[in-house]
Design an enzyme around this catalytic site. Structure first.
Site, mmCIF file in Angstrom:
data_model
loop_
_atom_site.group_PDB
_atom_site.id
_atom_site.type_symbol
_atom_site.label_atom_id
_atom_site.label_comp_id
_atom_site.label_asym_id
_atom_site.label_seq_id
_atom_site.Cartn_x
_atom_site.Cartn_y
_atom_site.Cartn_z
ATOM 1 N N LYS A 261 -17.704 -0.631 4.930
ATOM 2 C CA LYS A 261 -18.104 -1.565 3.884
ATOM 3 C C LYS A 261 -19.606 -1.520 3.620
ATOM 4 O O LYS A 261 -20.046 -1.581 2.465
ATOM 5 C CB LYS A 261 -17.679 -2.977 4.272
ATOM 6 C CG LYS A 261 -17.891 -4.005 3.149
ATOM 7 C CD LYS A 261 -17.295 -5.350 3.518
ATOM 8 C CE LYS A 261 -17.442 -6.343 2.356
ATOM 9 N NZ LYS A 261 -16.818 -7.653 2.682
ATOM 10 N N PHE B 165 -12.045 -7.254 13.157
ATOM 11 C CA PHE B 165 -10.943 -7.698 12.306
ATOM 12 C C PHE B 165 -10.584 -6.621 11.295
ATOM 13 O O PHE B 165 -11.438 -6.087 10.603
ATOM 14 C CB PHE B 165 -11.339 -8.993 11.578
ATOM 15 C CG PHE B 165 -10.288 -9.498 10.631
ATOM 16 C CD1 PHE B 165 -9.080 -10.002 11.088
ATOM 17 C CD2 PHE B 165 -10.493 -9.444 9.248
ATOM 18 C CE1 PHE B 165 -8.110 -10.462 10.222
ATOM 19 C CE2 PHE B 165 -9.524 -9.898 8.366
ATOM 20 C CZ PHE B 165 -8.333 -10.408 8.857
ATOM 21 N N GLN B 166 -9.312 -6.286 11.241
ATOM 22 C CA GLN B 166 -8.750 -5.262 10.351
ATOM 23 C C GLN B 166 -9.435 -3.904 10.522
ATOM 24 O O GLN B 166 -9.690 -3.189 9.559
ATOM 25 C CB GLN B 166 -8.799 -5.720 8.881
ATOM 26 C CG GLN B 166 -7.834 -6.873 8.594
ATOM 27 C CD GLN B 166 -7.603 -7.132 7.114
ATOM 28 O OE1 GLN B 166 -8.457 -6.828 6.279
ATOM 29 N NE2 GLN B 166 -6.457 -7.690 6.786
ATOM 30 N N GLU C 95 0.832 -1.209 0.000
ATOM 31 C CA GLU C 95 0.000 0.000 0.000
ATOM 32 C C GLU C 95 0.862 1.252 0.000
ATOM 33 O O GLU C 95 0.489 2.261 -0.598
ATOM 34 C CB GLU C 95 -0.928 0.004 1.220
ATOM 35 C CG GLU C 95 -2.030 -1.036 1.185
ATOM 36 C CD GLU C 95 -1.628 -2.386 1.763
ATOM 37 O OE1 GLU C 95 -2.490 -3.288 1.812
ATOM 38 O OE2 GLU C 95 -0.454 -2.530 2.183
ATOM 39 N N MET D 245 24.291 8.730 3.219
ATOM 40 C CA MET D 245 24.135 10.030 3.861
ATOM 41 C C MET D 245 24.297 9.922 5.377
ATOM 42 O O MET D 245 24.946 10.761 6.008
ATOM 43 C CB MET D 245 22.769 10.634 3.531
ATOM 44 C CG MET D 245 22.597 12.056 4.052
ATOM 45 S SD MET D 245 23.793 13.215 3.356
ATOM 46 C CE MET D 245 22.995 13.612 1.806
#
Length: 623
Positions: free
Chosen positions: A192, A142-143, A80, A508
């Site tokens: 959802k 969940f999630q 993602e 760096m």
């Protein structure tokens, strides 16, 4: 604050023809996709999951019912975070709003970094996240993740859509907020069950956001007044050594043509921030290229010498004005910026105006139509600075120097390529040694400095600009962060050229360890790692994947690499001890700049020698 009775854009919206789908019943997921199509979105970057499946299914069905030319392309990355940087690369290179689409929970939290990155660099993207059903919110389902709470601190605006009747208007307002005023990322969190809910498509309308429309309408109507113009040109008339200091606001505001016209009209040299690279053609006589911590020595010396500094779409950040008191110590300062909060935030200014550069600069130039002053002596001084303190590198070492590689790449691309970078030494060398003739051709993570940015950003840029050469200049530390997107290139046959400068470490950070930590390389040495990047690229299906270890092979393999068909990967083994110079260390002013062994520094004035007066004088021996 005054309100405008009927601004032009609102009147146009009211006069727009009725949408052909107005009155049709559809799900909120279908409305999301339809608004995306109406807004001109041709590509979505994203990774699916349970809570966002209704919207992914709506994309599939939309494409099934439209011609190939009307389809919304879906690019599935490795992560993602990669999707977010692809959307950012798309937006940065095109000026359009980039869109990415992820699921709830970890899908959303993996998107925090690109959202914050876009907010910090003022990049317009839309993130649509799935959320658990409304009834399950707050139950640690969940999630589930508190997307609104997390993103509110990172984005320009966040919407949590709990009323399906507002879905369509919320989508349109999100695009309006993302690209209006100072651009930025907008997050839309959609449960959802809201995605599945049915409703009537209206075909128009923006969700009301209190005060926002009025502020934007007023900003669109701003004018540089005659008295403001008089005050500005009085400052300029009193100056002998004026300088334009330009940032990402010029690029984001599509104001590069106006800036170039302004600089040419008044004969004023230009320095740019990292984000402002490309605002002026870096090969122009008036360009001093980048200033700041790793800016050109001559650019920083010009800031030291100038007596009038006009900041345009820039914000005096710590990598430019680290020691604020000593930044442009002899200069009167003017500031033009679209964001009023940036005025006086860091540095006191003597003149300011709040407007986008595309409107403000032409208005100011018009008010100075009769202004005449010859700055040729200052231009000659600046030219001498460029010649006396030119960029240079170690030509005595047998090891391949990254500067040489990028100088050779520049000779091949001639300032016409779109270049993305990761973050680190290679990023600074790319900014220093590659020319950029056009805006939106140097794409890098500026304020956040996010390693892993370069590869996915290049993918987004290439999709937005299919006919242009796109090169990701990356480092071995940065590319590891999103290495999985090498496969994304070959999966979709995206012809990005990946140039990996491998110095076997986080260069760096290691440079700072060399300079300030007595070479204690805690966590930065990658020489013991077993990664074979060429085998990794070959495993992902790259038709061109080669390594350069000898100086004599650099130019011929770069030529072959740039002109290869399809995606290409070239790894160059560079000097592990190379440092980026110039460098303005922490707590230092430009007068203390470290130029290294190969860039000529100028002598500091002797202790008994006056070095110029505060706020308007010129340094000793100026001309």
């Amino acid at each position: 604050m005054k309100t405008v009775a009927k601004p032009a854009r609102r009147a146009l919206a009211e006069a727009a023809p009725k949408h052909p789908l107005a009155g049709k019943e559809m799900s909120s997921a279908d409305m999301i996709v339809q608004v995306l199509a109406d807004e001109g979105v041709d590509t979505i970057f994203g990774y699916s999951g349970g809570a966002i499946l209704p919207t992914y299914d709506a994309i599939f069905r939309y494409n099934a019912n439209h011609s190939a030319a009307e389809e919304i392309r879906l690019i599935v990355p490795a992560t993602e975070q990669g999707a977010g940087f692809m959307a950012a690369g798309y937006a940065r290179s095109s000026g359009k709003v980039g869109v990415f689409l992820v699921t709830s929970g970890p899908g959303a939290t993996n998107s925090v970094t690109p959202i914050r990155d876009c907010q910090a660099d003022s990049i317009p993207v839309i993130l649509i996240t799935g959320q658990v059903p409304r009834a399950a919110m707050g139950t640690d389902a969940f999630q589930e993740a508190p997307v609104f709470n997390i993103m509110a601190a990172c984005a320009k605006h966040v919407f949590l859509v709990t009323d399906e009747t507002k879905m369509e208007e919320t989508m349109r307002r999100a695009f309006d907020i993302a690209r209006s005023g100072r651009p930025g990322p907008v997050v839309i969190d959609v449960p959802k069950d809201v995605q599945n809910a049915l409703g009537t498509f209206k075909g128009s309308g923006l969700l009301p956001v209190r005060g926002y429309q009025e502020r934007m309408d007023e900003l669109a109507e701003t004018q540089v007044s005659a008295s403001e113009g008089e005050a500005f040109f009085k400052l300029l008339a009193n100056a002998e050594s004026p300088l334009l200091y330009c940032g990402g606001g010029v690029i984001n505001g599509e104001a590069a043509p106006e800036l170039r016209a302004f600089a040419e009209r008044f004969g004023i040299p230009v320095v740019t921030t990292l984000m402002g690279i490309g605002a002026v053609d870096t090969t122009s006589d008036l360009s001093l290229q980048m200033l700041g911590m790793h800016g050109m020595a001559y650019a920083n010396y010009a800031v030291e010498d100038c007596d009038f500094l006009f900041a345009i779409g820039s914000r005096f950040d710590d990598r430019v004005a680290g020691k604020v008191k000593d930044f442009a110590p002899r200069a009167r300062i003017a500031h033009l910026d679209i964001d009023a909060s940036e005025i006086e935030k860091v540095k006191h200014v003597d003149w300011s105006h709040v407007a986008d550069a595309k409107r403000g600069l032409p208005q100011l130039q018009k008010l100075g139509a009769s202004f005449k002053k010859d700055y040729r002596r200052w231009q000659e001084h600046v030219t001498k600075l460029k010649r006396s303190h030119a960029m240079a590198w170690n030509t005595e070492s047998p090891a391949i120097q990254a500067e040489y590689v990028l100088q050779q790449l520049n000779e091949i691309t001639k300032g016409e390529a779109i270049v993305t970078t990761g973050v680190g030494q290679h990023q600074m060398w790319a900014a220093q040694y590659i020319d950029f003739k056009h805006p939106r051709t140097f794409l890098t993570s500026g304020s956040m400095g996010t390693m892993g940015f370069g590869l996915p950003a290049a993918i987004g840029a290439q999709i937005a600009n299919p006919d242009k050469l796109v090169v990701d200049v990356d480092g071995d530390g940065s590319i590891r962060m999103n290495l999985g997107d090498l496969e994304t290139l070959t999966t979709y046959d995206i012809p990005v050229k990946v140039l990996l400068l491998n110095n076997l470490g986080d260069g760096m950070v290691r440079q700072w360890q060399d300079l300030f930590y007595t070479s204690r390389y805690a966590g930065t040495d990658k020489s013991l790692h077993k990664k074979d990047f060429i085998k990794a690229a070959e495993a992902d299906g790259f038709p061109f994947a080669k390594r350069v270890s000898a100086m004599k092979d650099v130019r011929p393999l770069l030529e072959e690499f740039v002109h290869a068909k399809g995606p290409a990967f070239l790894e160059v083994m560079t000097d592990t001890h190379g440092h980026v110079y110039p460098m303005v260390g922490p707590g230092m002013g430009y007068k203390d700049m470290i130029t290294g062994k190969w860039i000529a520094a100028r002598e500091l004035p002797k202790k008994d020698e006056p070095s110029g007066s505060e706020g308007g004088g010129t340094p000793t021996g100026y001309f």
